[in-house]
Design a protein around this motif. Structure first.
Motif, PDB file in Angstrom:
ATOM      1  N   LEU A 242      58.163  20.765  67.455  1.00 22.88           N
ATOM      2  CA  LEU A 242      57.023  21.069  68.224  1.00 22.88           C
ATOM      3  C   LEU A 242      57.035  20.201  69.883  1.00 22.88           C
ATOM      4  CD1 LEU A 242      54.000  20.488  65.396  1.00 22.88           C
ATOM      5  CD2 LEU A 242      54.508  22.463  66.965  1.00 22.88           C
TER       6      LEU A 242
ATOM      7  N   ALA B  48      55.717  27.784  74.529  1.00 20.22           N
ATOM      8  CA  ALA B  48      54.269  27.344  74.430  1.00 20.22           C
ATOM      9  C   ALA B  48      53.344  28.784  74.359  1.00 20.22           C
ATOM     10  CB  ALA B  48      53.835  26.351  75.225  1.00 20.22           C
TER      11      ALA B  48
ATOM     12  N   SER C 236      55.454  25.752  70.276  1.00 21.45           N
ATOM     13  CA  SER C 236      54.173  25.403  69.968  1.00 21.45           C
ATOM     14  C   SER C 236      53.887  25.937  68.578  1.00 21.45           C
ATOM     15  CB  SER C 236      53.102  25.803  71.105  1.00 21.45           C
ATOM     16  OG  SER C 236      53.127  27.058  71.155  1.00 21.45           O
TER      17      SER C 236
END
Length: 144
Positions: A28, A138, A33
């Motif tokens: 992460l 992300a 993400s």
């Protein structure tokens, strides 16, 4: 079978680098993400492009803080490939050697993944060195 290979010197100890490549919480921080983990098995899923692409990773050999090896169970051309992170301490730094092994062929997707892994190596380095760039993929899962 072709492999993708990278190596990078990181100004941090293997104790700092290892959790970044051996856990969902580490992924992460530099990779994606959209990461989930099955706590019982240690299996990890990474979602990209609003989960149009999902890579399933299964830990196959984890030796803290020296080695984190994952088998890709699902995901386009990744299925059946292995992600091998080998860490070696050198003068208070870490040499991270990475191999994405066992690709079936050198396709255009293989070539694009080679480029992406190069960028990801710099994300791991920056994260371990305290710069916290965040995940390359992300939001929707697209890097750009």
């Amino acid at each position: 079978m072709p492999d993708i290979k990278h190596a990078i010197q990181i100004n941090a100890s293997p104790l700092v680098v290892y959790p970044l490549v051996a856990s969902a919480s580490g992924f992460l921080r530099w990779w994606a993400s959209d990461v989930t983990e099955d706590k019982a098995t240690g299996n990890v899923e990474l979602g990209f492009f609003n989960r149009a692409t999902v890579y399933g990773l299964r830990p196959i050999q984890m030796t803290a803080p020296r080695q984190a090896n994952w088998l890709c169970d699902t995901g386009k051309e990744w299925s059946g490939t292995r992600l091998l992170f080998d860490l070696k301490e050198q003068s208070s730094q870490t040499l991270l050697r990475f191999t994405h092994a066992d690709w079936q062929a050198e396709t255009d997707y293989f070539v694009s993944c080679t480029t992406a892994w190069g960028e990801l190596m710099f994300r791991i380095k920056a994260t371990a060195e305290g710069k916290n760039p965040g995940p390359l993929f992300a939001g929707s899962g697209s890097a750009y």
